[in-house]
Motif scaffolding. Structure first.
Motif, PDB file in Angstrom:
ATOM      1  N   TYR A  82     -41.125-106.672  -1.544  1.00  8.74           N
ATOM      2  CA  TYR A  82     -41.549-105.650  -0.582  1.00  8.74           C
ATOM      3  C   TYR A  82     -40.362-104.730  -0.333  1.00  8.74           C
ATOM      4  CZ  TYR A  82     -45.843-108.178   0.443  1.00  8.74           C
ATOM      5  OH  TYR A  82     -47.066-108.771   0.343  1.00  8.74           O
ATOM      6  N   PHE A  83     -40.683-103.521   0.107  1.00  6.72           N
ATOM      7  CA  PHE A  83     -39.642-102.528   0.348  1.00  6.72           C
ATOM      8  C   PHE A  83     -39.856-101.883   1.705  1.00  6.72           C
ATOM      9  CE2 PHE A  83     -40.467-102.951  -4.134  1.00  6.72           C
ATOM     10  CZ  PHE A  83     -39.196-103.217  -4.627  1.00  6.72           C
ATOM     11  N   SER A  84     -38.728-101.602   2.346  1.00  7.25           N
ATOM     12  CA  SER A  84     -38.755-100.979   3.658  1.00  7.25           C
ATOM     13  C   SER A  84     -37.640 -99.952   3.715  1.00  7.25           C
ATOM     14  CB  SER A  84     -38.541-102.055   4.728  1.00  7.25           C
ATOM     15  OG  SER A  84     -38.603-101.491   6.006  1.00  7.25           O
ATOM     16  N   ALA A  85     -37.800 -98.954   4.582  1.00 11.33           N
ATOM     17  CA  ALA A  85     -36.770 -97.923   4.748  1.00 11.33           C
ATOM     18  C   ALA A  85     -36.244 -97.953   6.177  1.00 11.33           C
ATOM     19  CB  ALA A  85     -37.361 -96.545   4.437  1.00 11.33           C
ATOM     20  N   GLU A  86     -35.026 -97.524   6.325  1.00 11.07           N
ATOM     21  CA  GLU A  86     -34.421 -97.372   7.650  1.00 11.07           C
ATOM     22  C   GLU A  86     -35.261 -96.385   8.451  1.00 11.07           C
ATOM     23  OE1 GLU A  86     -32.627 -97.627  10.849  1.00 11.07           O
ATOM     24  OE2 GLU A  86     -31.525 -98.703   9.289  1.00 11.07           O
ATOM     25  N   LYS A  87     -35.605 -96.740   9.671  1.00 11.72           N
ATOM     26  CA  LYS A  87     -36.448 -95.881  10.513  1.00 11.72           C
ATOM     27  C   LYS A  87     -35.633 -94.943  11.407  1.00 11.72           C
ATOM     28  CE  LYS A  87     -40.297 -98.194   9.406  1.00 11.72           C
ATOM     29  NZ  LYS A  87     -40.418 -98.243   7.969  1.00 11.72           N
ATOM     30  N   ASP A  88     -34.375 -95.283  11.644  1.00 15.91           N
ATOM     31  CA  ASP A  88     -33.510 -94.457  12.486  1.00 15.91           C
ATOM     32  C   ASP A  88     -33.068 -93.231  11.682  1.00 15.91           C
ATOM     33  OD1 ASP A  88     -31.298 -93.262  13.777  1.00 15.91           O
ATOM     34  OD2 ASP A  88     -30.662 -95.180  14.643  1.00 15.91           O
ATOM     35  N   ILE A  89     -33.599 -92.063  12.026  1.00 17.42           N
ATOM     36  CA  ILE A  89     -33.368 -90.855  11.228  1.00 17.42           C
ATOM     37  C   ILE A  89     -31.895 -90.444  11.226  1.00 17.42           C
ATOM     38  CG2 ILE A  89     -33.866 -89.113  12.968  1.00 17.42           C
ATOM     39  CD1 ILE A  89     -35.065 -89.106   9.315  1.00 17.42           C
ATOM     40  N   TRP A  90     -31.161 -90.723  12.303  1.00 18.26           N
ATOM     41  CA  TRP A  90     -29.733 -90.418  12.325  1.00 18.26           C
ATOM     42  C   TRP A  90     -29.008 -91.232  11.254  1.00 18.26           C
ATOM     43  CZ3 TRP A  90     -26.427 -86.904  13.372  1.00 18.26           C
ATOM     44  CH2 TRP A  90     -25.081 -87.201  13.509  1.00 18.26           C
ATOM     45  N   LYS A  91     -29.346 -92.513  11.120  1.00 18.70           N
ATOM     46  CA  LYS A  91     -28.742 -93.351  10.083  1.00 18.70           C
ATOM     47  C   LYS A  91     -29.125 -92.854   8.696  1.00 18.70           C
ATOM     48  CE  LYS A  91     -28.402 -97.557  12.841  1.00 18.70           C
ATOM     49  NZ  LYS A  91     -28.917 -98.914  13.037  1.00 18.70           N
ATOM     50  N   VAL A  92     -30.355 -92.386   8.544  1.00 20.73           N
ATOM     51  CA  VAL A  92     -30.826 -91.838   7.263  1.00 20.73           C
ATOM     52  C   VAL A  92     -29.998 -90.605   6.895  1.00 20.73           C
ATOM     53  CG1 VAL A  92     -32.761 -90.699   6.097  1.00 20.73           C
ATOM     54  CG2 VAL A  92     -33.174 -92.759   7.459  1.00 20.73           C
ATOM     55  N   VAL A  93     -29.830 -89.699   7.838  1.00 27.03           N
ATOM     56  CA  VAL A  93     -29.070 -88.473   7.580  1.00 27.03           C
ATOM     57  C   VAL A  93     -27.623 -88.814   7.227  1.00 27.03           C
ATOM     58  CG1 VAL A  93     -28.119 -86.390   8.669  1.00 27.03           C
ATOM     59  CG2 VAL A  93     -30.537 -86.955   8.949  1.00 27.03           C
ATOM     60  N   LYS A  94     -27.018 -89.723   7.975  1.00 24.86           N
ATOM     61  CA  LYS A  94     -25.640 -90.112   7.692  1.00 24.86           C
ATOM     62  C   LYS A  94     -25.527 -90.724   6.296  1.00 24.86           C
ATOM     63  CE  LYS A  94     -23.792 -92.576  11.009  1.00 24.86           C
ATOM     64  NZ  LYS A  94     -23.176 -93.186  12.214  1.00 24.86           N
ATOM     65  N   GLN A  95     -26.497 -91.520   5.908  1.00 25.49           N
ATOM     66  CA  GLN A  95     -26.459 -92.151   4.588  1.00 25.49           C
ATOM     67  C   GLN A  95     -26.612 -91.106   3.482  1.00 25.49           C
ATOM     68  OE1 GLN A  95     -25.575 -95.258   4.058  1.00 25.49           O
ATOM     69  NE2 GLN A  95     -25.691 -94.960   1.862  1.00 25.49           N
ATOM     70  N   ILE A  96     -27.494 -90.132   3.684  1.00 24.94           N
ATOM     71  CA  ILE A  96     -27.666 -89.059   2.697  1.00 24.94           C
ATOM     72  C   ILE A  96     -26.366 -88.263   2.572  1.00 24.94           C
ATOM     73  CG2 ILE A  96     -28.848 -86.866   2.225  1.00 24.94           C
ATOM     74  CD1 ILE A  96     -31.400 -88.200   3.415  1.00 24.94           C
ATOM     75  N   VAL A  97     -25.743 -87.960   3.702  1.00 27.81           N
ATOM     76  CA  VAL A  97     -24.477 -87.220   3.683  1.00 27.81           C
ATOM     77  C   VAL A  97     -23.413 -88.023   2.938  1.00 27.81           C
ATOM     78  CG1 VAL A  97     -22.580 -86.381   5.142  1.00 27.81           C
ATOM     79  CG2 VAL A  97     -24.950 -85.824   5.713  1.00 27.81           C
ATOM     80  N   LYS A  98     -23.314 -89.325   3.223  1.00 25.81           N
ATOM     81  CA  LYS A  98     -22.330 -90.175   2.538  1.00 25.81           C
ATOM     82  C   LYS A  98     -22.537 -90.154   1.023  1.00 25.81           C
ATOM     83  CE  LYS A  98     -22.442 -94.030   5.272  1.00 25.81           C
ATOM     84  NZ  LYS A  98     -22.196 -95.430   5.617  1.00 25.81           N
ATOM     85  N   GLU A  99     -23.783 -90.293   0.615  1.00 24.35           N
ATOM     86  CA  GLU A  99     -24.083 -90.327  -0.813  1.00 24.35           C
ATOM     87  C   GLU A  99     -23.823 -88.985  -1.482  1.00 24.35           C
ATOM     88  OE1 GLU A  99     -24.849 -92.804  -3.077  1.00 24.35           O
ATOM     89  OE2 GLU A  99     -24.236 -94.025  -1.378  1.00 24.35           O
ATOM     90  N   ARG A 100     -24.222 -87.901  -0.856  1.00 25.02           N
ATOM     91  CA  ARG A 100     -23.984 -86.576  -1.439  1.00 25.02           C
ATOM     92  C   ARG A 100     -22.481 -86.308  -1.530  1.00 25.02           C
ATOM     93  NH1 ARG A 100     -27.995 -82.158  -0.718  1.00 25.02           N
ATOM     94  NH2 ARG A 100     -26.620 -81.273  -2.284  1.00 25.02           N
ATOM     95  N   LYS A 101     -21.757 -86.725  -0.509  1.00 24.19           N
ATOM     96  CA  LYS A 101     -20.303 -86.560  -0.504  1.00 24.19           C
ATOM     97  C   LYS A 101     -19.695 -87.326  -1.680  1.00 24.19           C
ATOM     98  CE  LYS A 101     -16.592 -87.565   2.827  1.00 24.19           C
ATOM     99  NZ  LYS A 101     -15.782 -88.367   1.959  1.00 24.19           N
ATOM    100  N   LYS A 102     -20.116 -88.573  -1.847  1.00 28.17           N
ATOM    101  CA  LYS A 102     -19.599 -89.423  -2.921  1.00 28.17           C
ATOM    102  C   LYS A 102     -19.989 -88.895  -4.305  1.00 28.17           C
ATOM    103  CE  LYS A 102     -21.550 -93.394  -3.990  1.00 28.17           C
ATOM    104  NZ  LYS A 102     -22.094 -94.726  -3.812  1.00 28.17           N
TER     105      LYS A 102
END
Length: 168
Positions: A82-102
């Motif tokens: 099964y798969f689930s996603a983080e529901k906290d949108i602030w954490k989602v945005v921070k993770q996207i920023v981290k990945e794009r930065k990397k």
């Protein structure tokens, strides 16, 4: 608007927005489905809901896991993943920023470091123009990197409050 219609519109729009964030439409649609689902979903659930192939689903789930946006969930007594996603949108945005930065900013800065050390007479206008241009882009990239680091470490309330001060 009924829930099903709203959910479909959200998934479709999130997919379109995702292309601007550096991920493909299907990957963003899978993410949208998972963040709006109250329970973890199987690969078959995702395929059926979005009408996409098993290969496409599998490839995009793996990529979402690599981005840190989706997690595998093991349910007791279930053999399927099964798969689930983080529901906290602030954490989602921070993770996207981290990945794009990397994936984008850090390799660009490494390249600019190499290019800045171009051989040649620094007084030659061609060499000087090239080095000055590369150095300027590098300075901007370094500042962007520092700004993104602050955002990644920041708590949502602090960041949004300071961002709003900039717009006043």
């Amino acid at each position: 608007m009924k829930l099903n219609e709203a959910k479909q519109q959200f998934i479709s729009s999130w997919g379109a927005f995702g292309t601007h964030w550096g991920i493909n439409r299907t990957m963003a649609q899978i993410h949208a489905l998972l963040i709006t689902s109250p329970d973890p979903l199987t690969q078959d659930d995702i395929m059926e809901e979005l009408n996409i192939s098993r290969g496409n689903t599998n490839m995009n789930i793996r990529e979402l896991i690599d981005w840190g946006l989706v997690m595998r969930v093991l349910l007791p007594g279930e053999r399927k993943e099964y798969f689930s996603a983080e529901k906290d949108i602030w954490k989602v945005v921070k993770q996207i920023v981290k990945e794009r930065k990397k994936r984008e900013l850090e390799p660009m800065l490494q390249l600019l470091n190499k290019l800045e050390d171009v051989e040649g007479d620094k007084r030659d206008k061609n060499v000087k123009t090239f080095v000055d241009t590369v150095s300027g882009i590098k300075r901007l990239g370094i500042q962007a990197d520092k700004t993104l680091d602050v955002m990644i470490r920041a708590e949502e309330n602090w960041f949004v409050g300071n961002l709003m001060k900039l717009f006043k």
